[in-house]
Design an enzyme around this catalytic site. Structure first.
Site, PDB file in Angstrom:
ATOM      1  N   GLU A  35       7.651   1.030   4.982  1.00 42.44           N
ATOM      2  CA  GLU A  35       7.121  -0.017   5.855  1.00 42.44           C
ATOM      3  C   GLU A  35       7.362  -1.343   5.154  1.00 42.44           C
ATOM      4  O   GLU A  35       7.139  -1.450   3.940  1.00 42.44           O
ATOM      5  CB  GLU A  35       5.610   0.208   6.068  1.00 42.44           C
ATOM      6  CG  GLU A  35       4.942  -0.860   6.907  1.00 42.44           C
ATOM      7  CD  GLU A  35       3.429  -0.601   7.124  1.00 42.44           C
ATOM      8  OE1 GLU A  35       2.843   0.199   6.372  1.00 42.44           O
ATOM      9  OE2 GLU A  35       2.873  -1.213   8.059  1.00 42.44           O
TER      10      GLU A  35
ATOM     11  N   HIS B 188       0.829  -1.210   0.000  1.00 39.69           N
ATOM     12  CA  HIS B 188       0.000   0.000   0.000  1.00 39.69           C
ATOM     13  C   HIS B 188       0.860   1.255   0.000  1.00 39.69           C
ATOM     14  O   HIS B 188       2.051   1.208   0.306  1.00 39.69           O
ATOM     15  CB  HIS B 188      -0.977   0.046   1.179  1.00 39.69           C
ATOM     16  CG  HIS B 188      -0.339   0.029   2.540  1.00 39.69           C
ATOM     17  ND1 HIS B 188      -0.108  -1.123   3.250  1.00 39.69           N
ATOM     18  CD2 HIS B 188       0.114   1.028   3.334  1.00 39.69           C
ATOM     19  CE1 HIS B 188       0.447  -0.845   4.413  1.00 39.69           C
ATOM     20  NE2 HIS B 188       0.607   0.466   4.492  1.00 39.69           N
TER      21      HIS B 188
ATOM     22  N   HIS C 215       3.931   7.138   3.808  1.00 36.08           N
ATOM     23  CA  HIS C 215       4.867   6.015   3.629  1.00 36.08           C
ATOM     24  C   HIS C 215       4.397   5.086   2.517  1.00 36.08           C
ATOM     25  O   HIS C 215       3.255   5.171   2.064  1.00 36.08           O
ATOM     26  CB  HIS C 215       5.086   5.233   4.937  1.00 36.08           C
ATOM     27  CG  HIS C 215       3.879   4.504   5.470  1.00 36.08           C
ATOM     28  ND1 HIS C 215       3.019   5.044   6.391  1.00 36.08           N
ATOM     29  CD2 HIS C 215       3.393   3.257   5.212  1.00 36.08           C
ATOM     30  CE1 HIS C 215       2.069   4.168   6.681  1.00 36.08           C
ATOM     31  NE2 HIS C 215       2.270   3.072   5.977  1.00 36.08           N
TER      32      HIS C 215
HETATM   33 CO    CO Z   1       1.109   1.297   6.326  1.00 34.10          CO
END
Ligand code: CO
Length: 134
Positions: A130, A7, A79
């Site tokens: 991440e 994502h 992020h």
């Molecule tokens: Co995230």
């Protein structure tokens, strides 16, 4: 090491308003809000055919995105999340190559119930990364 793009996350000052805009203007499928006190955020996901967008709102006193929203009051890209097959092996490889892991360095359970880690943005061209166990 890197798998799918899991994502892209956008920090928003008002999650309900952001969900409404994604639903109405972009005709998007938006999941129900999830409160993640361990991460200091409330999240929803926008489901896309090939990935997801995560909308993040601060939760609690010392949310990691509070400072970001002070600098970016209307919100902004926060992020990107890549999948990895073995998060501890990836972490050890990153540390050995000189990258910094945020926090304790131990994976925490993220919004999808899977272990996640965050990498220092200064080590990756100003982008917070991440990693999520696939
Ligand atoms: Co995230």
């Amino acid at each position: 090491m890197l798998g799918r793009l899991n994502h892209v996350a956008i920090a928003v000052p008002d999650l309900a308003a952001a969900m409404q805009i994604y639903r109405k203007s972009l005709d998007a499928i938006v999941t129900a809000p999830q409160h993640l006190p361990q991460h200091g955020v409330t999240v929803v996901f926008i489901e896309l055919p090939n990935s997801k967008i995560e909308l993040l709102e601060p939760l609690g006193e010392d949310s990691p995105i509070a400072a970001f929203l002070l600098k970016n009051p209307s919100g902004g890209m926060h992020h990107i999340c890549y999948e990895v097959d073995d998060i501890k092996q990836s972490r050890d490889h990153l540390i050995a190559s000189g990258a910094r892991i945020l926090g304790s360095g131990e994976p925490k359970i993220g919004a999808h119930g899977k272990p996640v880690l965050f990498l220092h943005p200064k080590d990756f061209f100003g982008t917070l990364i991440e990693l999520e166990q696939a």
